[in-house]
Design a protein around this motif. Structure first.
Motif, PDB file in Angstrom:
ATOM      1  N   GLU A  31      -5.530   8.751  -1.557  1.00  0.00           N
ATOM      2  CA  GLU A  31      -5.528   7.360  -2.073  1.00  0.00           C
ATOM      3  C   GLU A  31      -4.159   7.384  -2.704  1.00  0.00           C
ATOM      4  O   GLU A  31      -3.683   7.858  -3.591  1.00  0.00           O
ATOM      5  N   VAL A  32      -3.040   6.267  -2.220  1.00  0.00           N
ATOM      6  CA  VAL A  32      -1.866   6.104  -2.592  1.00  0.00           C
ATOM      7  C   VAL A  32      -1.808   4.759  -3.223  1.00  0.00           C
ATOM      8  O   VAL A  32      -1.846   3.844  -2.279  1.00  0.00           O
ATOM      9  N   LYS A  33      -1.425   4.651  -4.423  1.00  0.00           N
ATOM     10  CA  LYS A  33      -1.377   3.357  -4.929  1.00  0.00           C
ATOM     11  C   LYS A  33       0.315   2.738  -4.956  1.00  0.00           C
ATOM     12  O   LYS A  33       0.595   1.755  -5.344  1.00  0.00           O
ATOM     13  N   SER A  34       1.240   3.599  -4.745  1.00  0.00           N
ATOM     14  CA  SER A  34       2.703   3.162  -4.739  1.00  0.00           C
ATOM     15  C   SER A  34       3.472   4.238  -4.013  1.00  0.00           C
ATOM     16  O   SER A  34       2.974   5.447  -3.572  1.00  0.00           O
ATOM     17  N   LEU A  35       4.707   3.595  -3.457  1.00  0.00           N
ATOM     18  CA  LEU A  35       5.247   4.338  -2.668  1.00  0.00           C
ATOM     19  C   LEU A  35       6.864   4.100  -3.272  1.00  0.00           C
ATOM     20  O   LEU A  35       7.242   3.044  -3.638  1.00  0.00           O
ATOM     21  N   LEU A  36       7.691   5.252  -3.230  1.00  0.00           N
ATOM     22  CA  LEU A  36       8.995   5.051  -3.730  1.00  0.00           C
ATOM     23  C   LEU A  36       9.755   4.909  -2.383  1.00  0.00           C
ATOM     24  O   LEU A  36       9.742   5.729  -1.629  1.00  0.00           O
ATOM     25  N   MET A  37      10.722   3.909  -2.459  1.00  0.00           N
ATOM     26  CA  MET A  37      11.602   3.725  -1.332  1.00  0.00           C
ATOM     27  C   MET A  37      13.124   3.623  -1.905  1.00  0.00           C
ATOM     28  O   MET A  37      13.404   2.986  -2.566  1.00  0.00           O
ATOM     29  N   ARG A  38      13.716   4.596  -1.361  1.00  0.00           N
ATOM     30  CA  ARG A  38      15.289   4.758  -1.780  1.00  0.00           C
ATOM     31  C   ARG A  38      16.149   3.767  -1.191  1.00  0.00           C
ATOM     32  O   ARG A  38      15.750   3.098  -0.155  1.00  0.00           O
ATOM     33  N   GLU A  39      17.048   3.480  -1.701  1.00  0.00           N
ATOM     34  CA  GLU A  39      18.036   2.552  -1.222  1.00  0.00           C
ATOM     35  C   GLU A  39      18.543   3.013   0.079  1.00  0.00           C
ATOM     36  O   GLU A  39      19.120   4.087   0.039  1.00  0.00           O
ATOM     37  N   PRO A  40      18.679   2.281   1.348  1.00  0.00           N
ATOM     38  CA  PRO A  40      19.149   3.056   2.471  1.00  0.00           C
ATOM     39  C   PRO A  40      20.813   2.927   2.492  1.00  0.00           C
ATOM     40  O   PRO A  40      21.393   2.164   1.821  1.00  0.00           O
ATOM     41  N   THR A  41      21.271   3.931   3.376  1.00  0.00           N
ATOM     42  CA  THR A  41      22.574   3.983   3.541  1.00  0.00           C
ATOM     43  C   THR A  41      22.810   3.468   4.914  1.00  0.00           C
ATOM     44  O   THR A  41      22.005   3.483   5.822  1.00  0.00           O
ATOM     45  N   VAL A  42      24.207   3.477   5.274  1.00  0.00           N
ATOM     46  CA  VAL A  42      24.496   2.974   6.472  1.00  0.00           C
ATOM     47  C   VAL A  42      24.126   3.820   7.458  1.00  0.00           C
ATOM     48  O   VAL A  42      23.723   3.323   8.617  1.00  0.00           O
ATOM     49  N   ASN A  43      24.155   5.042   7.169  1.00  0.00           N
ATOM     50  CA  ASN A  43      23.842   6.276   8.153  1.00  0.00           C
ATOM     51  C   ASN A  43      22.451   6.164   8.452  1.00  0.00           C
ATOM     52  O   ASN A  43      22.076   6.412   9.347  1.00  0.00           O
ATOM     53  N   ASP A  44      21.474   5.882   7.296  1.00  0.00           N
ATOM     54  CA  ASP A  44      20.146   5.648   7.671  1.00  0.00           C
ATOM     55  C   ASP A  44      19.962   4.439   8.830  1.00  0.00           C
ATOM     56  O   ASP A  44      19.180   4.817   9.736  1.00  0.00           O
ATOM     57  N   GLN A  45      20.558   3.557   8.807  1.00  0.00           N
ATOM     58  CA  GLN A  45      20.526   2.406   9.672  1.00  0.00           C
ATOM     59  C   GLN A  45      21.013   2.915  10.807  1.00  0.00           C
ATOM     60  O   GLN A  45      20.138   2.520  11.953  1.00  0.00           O
ATOM     61  N   LEU A  46      22.166   3.484  11.066  1.00  0.00           N
ATOM     62  CA  LEU A  46      22.751   4.061  12.241  1.00  0.00           C
ATOM     63  C   LEU A  46      21.686   4.995  13.132  1.00  0.00           C
ATOM     64  O   LEU A  46      21.291   4.845  14.127  1.00  0.00           O
ATOM     65  N   ILE A  47      21.099   5.934  12.240  1.00  0.00           N
ATOM     66  CA  ILE A  47      20.120   6.826  12.792  1.00  0.00           C
ATOM     67  C   ILE A  47      19.017   6.245  13.176  1.00  0.00           C
ATOM     68  O   ILE A  47      18.426   6.525  14.330  1.00  0.00           O
ATOM     69  N   ALA A  48      18.422   5.191  12.536  1.00  0.00           N
ATOM     70  CA  ALA A  48      17.237   4.292  13.042  1.00  0.00           C
ATOM     71  C   ALA A  48      17.516   3.360  14.057  1.00  0.00           C
ATOM     72  O   ALA A  48      16.816   3.547  15.121  1.00  0.00           O
ATOM     73  N   SER A  53      15.126   2.363  21.086  1.00  0.00           N
ATOM     74  CA  SER A  53      15.823   1.219  21.576  1.00  0.00           C
ATOM     75  C   SER A  53      14.977  -0.061  21.122  1.00  0.00           C
ATOM     76  O   SER A  53      15.346  -1.261  21.657  1.00  0.00           O
ATOM     77  N   SER A  54      13.877   0.327  20.462  1.00  0.00           N
ATOM     78  CA  SER A  54      13.100  -0.976  20.292  1.00  0.00           C
ATOM     79  C   SER A  54      13.291  -1.308  18.595  1.00  0.00           C
ATOM     80  O   SER A  54      12.845  -0.398  17.673  1.00  0.00           O
ATOM     81  N   SER A  55      13.325  -2.408  18.472  1.00  0.00           N
ATOM     82  CA  SER A  55      13.643  -2.952  17.032  1.00  0.00           C
ATOM     83  C   SER A  55      12.435  -2.624  16.147  1.00  0.00           C
ATOM     84  O   SER A  55      12.653  -1.976  14.961  1.00  0.00           O
ATOM     85  N   PRO A  56      11.276  -2.919  16.371  1.00  0.00           N
ATOM     86  CA  PRO A  56      10.085  -2.476  15.626  1.00  0.00           C
ATOM     87  C   PRO A  56       9.972  -1.017  15.338  1.00  0.00           C
ATOM     88  O   PRO A  56       9.833  -0.644  14.249  1.00  0.00           O
ATOM     89  N   GLU A  57      10.149  -0.340  16.352  1.00  0.00           N
ATOM     90  CA  GLU A  57      10.191   1.265  16.179  1.00  0.00           C
ATOM     91  C   GLU A  57      11.278   1.787  15.180  1.00  0.00           C
ATOM     92  O   GLU A  57      11.058   2.760  14.349  1.00  0.00           O
ATOM     93  N   GLY A  58      12.281   1.248  15.351  1.00  0.00           N
ATOM     94  CA  GLY A  58      13.578   1.594  14.506  1.00  0.00           C
ATOM     95  C   GLY A  58      13.312   1.242  13.051  1.00  0.00           C
ATOM     96  O   GLY A  58      13.555   1.847  12.163  1.00  0.00           O
ATOM     97  N   GLU A  59      12.565   0.019  12.846  1.00  0.00           N
ATOM     98  CA  GLU A  59      12.187  -0.435  11.537  1.00  0.00           C
ATOM     99  C   GLU A  59      11.111   0.428  10.798  1.00  0.00           C
ATOM    100  O   GLU A  59      11.208   1.034   9.725  1.00  0.00           O
TER     101      GLU A  59
END
Length: 94
Positions: A31-48, A53-59
């Protein structure tokens, strides 16, 4: 960034904690009550964007990477829980 979402807590390093106190996630039987999400970089977006090719899968891939969980884990959570992660991600883009 946190436009009234009581489940998102911002940190000085740019990361956020997304809370699931009311309906915890189940990740690998834990059971997990929280997740830490780091701030994305431009490179993270490019890799995703490059990885699918699917926007939902990339997200999903981007959220999984930023939270350091498997994409399959993201796919298995409820839409209400996923929406919280989407809100956190959208907050970085605004």
């Amino acid at each position: 960034m946190n436009e009234g979402n009581k489940w998102i807590v911002e940190h000085d390093d740019g990361s956020v904690t997304v809370k699931f106190d009311d309906r915890p996630l189940m990740i690998d039987g834990t059971e997990v009550k929280s997740l830490l999400m780091r701030e994305p970089t431009v490179n993270d977006q490019l890799i995703a964007d490059k990885g699918t090719s699917s926007s939902p899968e990339g997200e999903i891939a981007l959220i999984a990477n930023l939270c350091e969980i498997a994409p399959e884990t993201v796919r298995g959570i409820t839409m209400r829980q996923y929406r919280r992660l989407q809100d956190a991600l959208t907050g970085f883009m605004g």
